[in-house]
Design an enzyme around this catalytic site. Sequence first.
Site, mmCIF file in Angstrom:
data_model
loop_
_atom_site.group_PDB
_atom_site.id
_atom_site.type_symbol
_atom_site.label_atom_id
_atom_site.label_comp_id
_atom_site.label_asym_id
_atom_site.label_seq_id
_atom_site.Cartn_x
_atom_site.Cartn_y
_atom_site.Cartn_z
ATOM 1 N N TYR A 149 0.613 -1.153 0.144
ATOM 2 C CA TYR A 149 -0.095 -0.041 0.088
ATOM 3 C C TYR A 149 0.957 1.243 -0.055
ATOM 4 O O TYR A 149 2.281 1.392 0.327
ATOM 5 C CB TYR A 149 -0.970 -0.241 1.576
ATOM 6 C CG TYR A 149 -1.750 1.409 0.739
ATOM 7 C CD1 TYR A 149 -2.556 1.277 0.475
ATOM 8 C CD2 TYR A 149 -1.619 1.893 2.243
ATOM 9 C CE1 TYR A 149 -3.128 2.861 -0.017
ATOM 10 C CE2 TYR A 149 -2.858 2.767 2.377
ATOM 11 C CZ TYR A 149 -3.464 3.858 1.344
ATOM 12 O OH TYR A 149 -4.056 4.648 1.366
ATOM 13 N N TYR A 159 -2.354 4.334 8.725
ATOM 14 C CA TYR A 159 -1.960 2.892 8.960
ATOM 15 C C TYR A 159 -0.936 2.542 9.601
ATOM 16 O O TYR A 159 0.123 1.816 9.624
ATOM 17 C CB TYR A 159 -1.718 3.240 7.092
ATOM 18 C CG TYR A 159 -1.538 1.619 6.015
ATOM 19 C CD1 TYR A 159 -2.484 1.286 6.116
ATOM 20 C CD2 TYR A 159 -0.113 1.258 5.848
ATOM 21 C CE1 TYR A 159 -2.591 0.479 4.904
ATOM 22 C CE2 TYR A 159 -0.141 0.083 5.649
ATOM 23 C CZ TYR A 159 -1.381 0.106 4.755
ATOM 24 O OH TYR A 159 -1.191 -1.392 4.544
HETATM 25 P P1 NAI Z 1 -7.206 -10.289 4.134
HETATM 26 O O1 NAI Z 1 -7.565 -10.658 5.643
HETATM 27 O O2 NAI Z 1 -8.441 -10.883 3.703
HETATM 28 O O3 NAI Z 1 -6.249 -11.374 3.506
HETATM 29 C C1 NAI Z 1 -5.409 -10.718 4.967
HETATM 30 C C2 NAI Z 1 -4.172 -12.365 5.123
HETATM 31 O O4 NAI Z 1 -2.795 -12.316 5.590
HETATM 32 C C3 NAI Z 1 -5.645 -13.776 5.862
HETATM 33 O O5 NAI Z 1 -6.030 -14.724 4.697
HETATM 34 C C4 NAI Z 1 -4.643 -13.576 7.194
HETATM 35 O O6 NAI Z 1 -5.001 -15.234 7.463
HETATM 36 C C5 NAI Z 1 -3.250 -14.021 6.175
HETATM 37 N N1 NAI Z 1 -2.474 -13.924 7.192
HETATM 38 C C6 NAI Z 1 -1.901 -13.656 8.476
HETATM 39 N N2 NAI Z 1 -1.407 -14.291 9.399
HETATM 40 C C7 NAI Z 1 -0.272 -14.435 8.281
HETATM 41 C C8 NAI Z 1 0.501 -15.784 8.253
HETATM 42 N N3 NAI Z 1 0.758 -15.067 10.430
HETATM 43 N N4 NAI Z 1 0.488 -16.653 7.850
HETATM 44 C C9 NAI Z 1 0.169 -16.759 6.411
HETATM 45 N N5 NAI Z 1 -0.761 -16.219 6.677
HETATM 46 C C10 NAI Z 1 -1.174 -15.174 7.371
HETATM 47 O O7 NAI Z 1 -7.287 -8.709 3.570
HETATM 48 P P2 NAI Z 1 -6.822 -8.334 2.067
HETATM 49 O O8 NAI Z 1 -7.014 -6.634 2.005
HETATM 50 O O9 NAI Z 1 -7.315 -9.270 0.174
HETATM 51 O O10 NAI Z 1 -4.845 -8.539 2.814
HETATM 52 C C11 NAI Z 1 -4.093 -9.146 1.760
HETATM 53 C C12 NAI Z 1 -2.672 -7.941 1.169
HETATM 54 O O11 NAI Z 1 -3.305 -7.107 0.822
HETATM 55 C C13 NAI Z 1 -2.377 -7.498 2.772
HETATM 56 O O12 NAI Z 1 -1.168 -7.673 1.905
HETATM 57 C C14 NAI Z 1 -2.663 -6.322 2.831
HETATM 58 O O13 NAI Z 1 -1.653 -5.199 3.225
HETATM 59 C C15 NAI Z 1 -2.646 -5.697 1.122
HETATM 60 N N6 NAI Z 1 -3.233 -4.394 1.091
HETATM 61 C C16 NAI Z 1 -4.721 -4.626 1.290
HETATM 62 C C17 NAI Z 1 -5.934 -3.477 0.898
HETATM 63 C C18 NAI Z 1 -6.793 -3.108 1.078
HETATM 64 O O14 NAI Z 1 -7.312 -2.507 1.705
HETATM 65 N N7 NAI Z 1 -7.444 -4.017 1.533
HETATM 66 C C19 NAI Z 1 -4.496 -2.667 0.516
HETATM 67 C C20 NAI Z 1 -3.328 -2.357 0.148
HETATM 68 C C21 NAI Z 1 -2.452 -3.879 0.562
#
Ligand code: NAI
Length: 269
Positions: A149, A159
């Site tokens: 991000y 953030y």
């Molecule tokens: P999400 O909450 O659906 O996905 C995050 C994932 O990380 C979850 O599936 C969670 O179980 C996993 N996770 C956490 N700890 C873990 C570990 N120790 N080992 C393996 N997996 C683990 O949310 P989202 O938004 O789909 O996030 C995906 C990526 O996108 C992240 O890197 C997030 O920072 C990034 N992102 C998200 C934005 C948003 O506004 N939602 C904007 C820009 C980037």
Amino acid sequence: MYNLLKGKKGIIFGALDENSIAWKTAERVHEEGGKFVLTNAPVAMRMGQIKNLAEKTGSEIIPADATNMDDLQNLVTKAMEILGGKLDFVLHSIGMSVNVRKNIPYTESNYMNTEKGWDVSALSFHKVCQVLYKNDAMNEWGSIVALTYMAAQRTFPDYNDMADNKAYLESIARSFGYFFGKDKKVRVNTISQSPTATTAGQGVKGFDGFIAYADAMSPLGNATAQDCADYTVSLFSDLTRKVTMQNLFHDGGFSNTGVSQEVIERFAK
Ligand code: NAI
């Protein structure tokens, strides 16, 4: 559907529920003919609905905590067994900050929390890359993508320490991208995505205002999780073979906009 990923095999980290960017990406990769193993932290899988996604996409699930090298080694070994050979794509879609979860302001960071969040959100990407690299697990012209991000470049106060984690993550893509490119002809990039309504996204304080502001600022509007899945497919495909070590903004133009007319109008007297 263009069959862009026909014959390609990979690993997708981070599909928690149907809002997850990784979930949408898994569906798109499946539509484009790619085969993959799904993985998530064991604790997340107990809460999540990942089994539905696995059934829908004909995939197997291998639990792995992305901070644990033994789990990652097991994941990569098993994924190659299941898929029948080396991998062509890997998506790292993982993020979590304990300070954010506990509502601790940036100026009062608890460093145990900081370290845990850094390990999960940033260092895990190095760990994933290292295990793939040492096992020679990627095919030539393979593609590794992590999600980030823009708070890595510009300050968004709420953030919190995720901004620092994302800066570190983006740096790993450049540093490992060099070695992966030179030694294995594999590309490594980060996609800098618009705010997206997911579990991780909604954890950010004031997320509603945040996402609406970004939408008003972006000439094309916010990129959705579905848009992000499309973009990731293009980066996994053979159409982007020479793109590597980049942080690629996927944000409807937000990152290069100083101000939009809509935002100006809110301040006009
Ligand atoms: P999400 O909450 O659906 O996905 C995050 C994932 O990380 C979850 O599936 C969670 O179980 C996993 N996770 C956490 N700890 C873990 C570990 N120790 N080992 C393996 N997996 C683990 O949310 P989202 O938004 O789909 O996030 C995906 C990526 O996108 C992240 O890197 C997030 O920072 C990034 N992102 C998200 C934005 C948003 O506004 N939602 C904007 C820009 C980037």
